[in-house]
Design an enzyme around this catalytic site. Structure first.
Site, PDB file in Angstrom:
ATOM      1  N   LYS A  11       0.966  -1.279   0.037  1.00  0.00           N
ATOM      2  CA  LYS A  11      -0.254  -0.220   0.003  1.00  0.00           C
ATOM      3  C   LYS A  11       0.641   1.626  -0.667  1.00  0.00           C
ATOM      4  O   LYS A  11       2.434   1.362  -0.226  1.00  0.00           O
ATOM      5  CB  LYS A  11      -0.881   0.141   1.255  1.00  0.00           C
ATOM      6  CG  LYS A  11      -2.174  -1.212   1.707  1.00  0.00           C
ATOM      7  CD  LYS A  11      -2.966  -0.711   2.611  1.00  0.00           C
ATOM      8  CE  LYS A  11      -3.495  -2.622   2.143  1.00  0.00           C
ATOM      9  NZ  LYS A  11      -4.498  -2.277   3.405  1.00  0.00           N
ATOM     10  N   TYR A  51     -12.559  -1.439  -3.519  1.00  0.00           N
ATOM     11  CA  TYR A  51     -13.073  -1.742  -2.075  1.00  0.00           C
ATOM     12  C   TYR A  51     -14.620  -1.300  -1.623  1.00  0.00           C
ATOM     13  O   TYR A  51     -14.917  -1.136  -0.845  1.00  0.00           O
ATOM     14  CB  TYR A  51     -12.067  -0.897  -1.407  1.00  0.00           C
ATOM     15  CG  TYR A  51     -10.946  -1.338  -1.284  1.00  0.00           C
ATOM     16  CD1 TYR A  51     -10.818  -2.748  -0.095  1.00  0.00           C
ATOM     17  CD2 TYR A  51      -9.799  -0.751  -1.088  1.00  0.00           C
ATOM     18  CE1 TYR A  51      -9.932  -2.390   0.617  1.00  0.00           C
ATOM     19  CE2 TYR A  51      -8.367  -1.495  -1.186  1.00  0.00           C
ATOM     20  CZ  TYR A  51      -8.168  -2.161  -0.243  1.00  0.00           C
ATOM     21  OH  TYR A  51      -6.717  -2.357  -0.119  1.00  0.00           O
ATOM     22  N   ASN A 114      -2.527   0.163   6.727  1.00  0.00           N
ATOM     23  CA  ASN A 114      -1.668  -0.879   6.922  1.00  0.00           C
ATOM     24  C   ASN A 114      -0.863  -1.581   6.197  1.00  0.00           C
ATOM     25  O   ASN A 114      -0.720  -2.813   6.272  1.00  0.00           O
ATOM     26  CB  ASN A 114      -2.660  -2.110   7.508  1.00  0.00           C
ATOM     27  CG  ASN A 114      -3.554  -2.528   6.701  1.00  0.00           C
ATOM     28  OD1 ASN A 114      -3.484  -1.939   5.388  1.00  0.00           O
ATOM     29  ND2 ASN A 114      -4.288  -3.560   6.867  1.00  0.00           N
ATOM     30  N   HIS A 117      -1.998  -5.577   1.627  1.00  0.00           N
ATOM     31  CA  HIS A 117      -3.119  -5.873   1.131  1.00  0.00           C
ATOM     32  C   HIS A 117      -3.389  -7.596   0.659  1.00  0.00           C
ATOM     33  O   HIS A 117      -1.908  -7.418   0.354  1.00  0.00           O
ATOM     34  CB  HIS A 117      -4.356  -5.298   0.248  1.00  0.00           C
ATOM     35  CG  HIS A 117      -5.551  -6.311   0.023  1.00  0.00           C
ATOM     36  ND1 HIS A 117      -6.716  -5.881   0.797  1.00  0.00           N
ATOM     37  CD2 HIS A 117      -5.603  -6.902  -0.914  1.00  0.00           C
ATOM     38  CE1 HIS A 117      -7.927  -7.014   0.423  1.00  0.00           C
ATOM     39  NE2 HIS A 117      -7.025  -7.666  -0.708  1.00  0.00           N
ATOM     40  N   GLU A 128      -9.917 -10.563  -7.415  1.00  0.00           N
ATOM     41  CA  GLU A 128      -8.740  -9.337  -7.122  1.00  0.00           C
ATOM     42  C   GLU A 128      -7.532  -9.536  -8.502  1.00  0.00           C
ATOM     43  O   GLU A 128      -6.708  -7.708  -8.841  1.00  0.00           O
ATOM     44  CB  GLU A 128      -8.139  -9.568  -6.022  1.00  0.00           C
ATOM     45  CG  GLU A 128      -9.529  -8.831  -5.334  1.00  0.00           C
ATOM     46  CD  GLU A 128      -9.451  -8.682  -3.850  1.00  0.00           C
ATOM     47  OE1 GLU A 128      -8.160  -9.106  -3.306  1.00  0.00           O
ATOM     48  OE2 GLU A 128     -10.232  -9.035  -3.043  1.00  0.00           O
TER      49      GLU A 128
HETATM   50  P1  CMP Z   1      -7.467  -4.249   3.863  1.00  0.00           P
HETATM   51  O1  CMP Z   1      -6.936  -5.529   3.998  1.00  0.00           O
HETATM   52  O2  CMP Z   1      -7.059  -4.055   2.657  1.00  0.00           O
HETATM   53  O3  CMP Z   1      -9.322  -4.938   3.750  1.00  0.00           O
HETATM   54  C1  CMP Z   1      -9.868  -4.087   3.293  1.00  0.00           C
HETATM   55  C2  CMP Z   1      -8.831  -2.361   4.629  1.00  0.00           C
HETATM   56  O4  CMP Z   1      -9.748  -1.710   4.740  1.00  0.00           O
HETATM   57  C3  CMP Z   1      -8.122  -3.180   5.525  1.00  0.00           C
HETATM   58  O5  CMP Z   1      -7.107  -3.954   4.988  1.00  0.00           O
HETATM   59  C4  CMP Z   1      -7.726  -1.779   5.910  1.00  0.00           C
HETATM   60  O6  CMP Z   1      -6.842  -0.819   5.616  1.00  0.00           O
HETATM   61  C5  CMP Z   1      -8.980  -1.008   6.438  1.00  0.00           C
HETATM   62  N1  CMP Z   1     -10.141  -1.000   7.093  1.00  0.00           N
HETATM   63  C6  CMP Z   1     -10.274  -1.506   8.275  1.00  0.00           C
HETATM   64  N2  CMP Z   1     -10.773  -1.267   9.347  1.00  0.00           N
HETATM   65  C7  CMP Z   1     -10.596  -0.228   8.892  1.00  0.00           C
HETATM   66  C8  CMP Z   1     -11.162   0.777  10.271  1.00  0.00           C
HETATM   67  N3  CMP Z   1     -12.196   0.214  11.995  1.00  0.00           N
HETATM   68  N4  CMP Z   1     -10.458   2.135   9.505  1.00  0.00           N
HETATM   69  C9  CMP Z   1      -9.970   2.588   9.031  1.00  0.00           C
HETATM   70  N5  CMP Z   1      -9.665   1.851   7.530  1.00  0.00           N
HETATM   71  C10 CMP Z   1      -9.660   0.177   7.805  1.00  0.00           C
END
Ligand code: CMP
Length: 140
Positions: A11, A51, A114, A117, A128
């Protein structure tokens, strides 16, 4: 039926913080083979589409803005039990809860930013992967 492929994105936060090489190193060291890979940038529209399953969630706007804020690395990876093993390698969505040594524990800064993904099912891995790559861009 279980497949042996998963889909990942490094990311924008991890790219900005200079972690592409370290993350790819951990992925390869864990035994994943790269089937497809590109350095690219999602438009807000494309990030929203990717998403779309989270459209009703309160963090959707923030997620779309973040995922279109800079370049990413998108990849299709191959290994036995790829989806589950990759999710183990990256750790929990919230880095505060990610196991020691996982990619998110090492490189993520928050639940929103984070670092990586990982597809959550074989079906989504295929969807995806096809979102980012044509069949001619994947090499088994
Ligand atoms: P990812 O695994 O890419 O899939 C969905 C994404 O939504 C997740 O990682 C996080 O980056 C984001 N996400 C999930 N929960 C939250 C949250 N409470 N606040 C902000 N972003 C979130």
């Amino acid at each position: 039926m279980a497949t042996n492929r998963t889909f990942t994105m490094i990311k924008p936060d991890a790219v900005r913080n200079g972690h592409i090489g370290a993350i790819l190193d951990k992925i390869c060291a864990a035994g994943f083979k790269i089937v497809a890979m590109k350095y690219t940038k999602l438009s807000a529209e494309k990030a929203g589409e990717f998403y779309a399953v989270h459209k009703e969630r309160p963090f959707y706007g923030e997620l779309v803005e973040f995922m279109s804020s800079g370049p990413i690395v998108a990849a299709v990876l191959e290994k036995d039990n790829a989806v589950a093993d990759f999710r183990k390698l990256i750790g929990a969505t919230n880095p505060a809860e990610a196991a020691e040594g996982t990619i998110r524990a090492l490189y993520a800064t928050s639940i929103g930013e984070n670092a990586v993904h990982g597809a959550d099912s074989d079906e989504n891995a295929a969807i995806e992967g096809s979102f980012h790559f044509a069949g001619t861009e994947m090499f088994a």
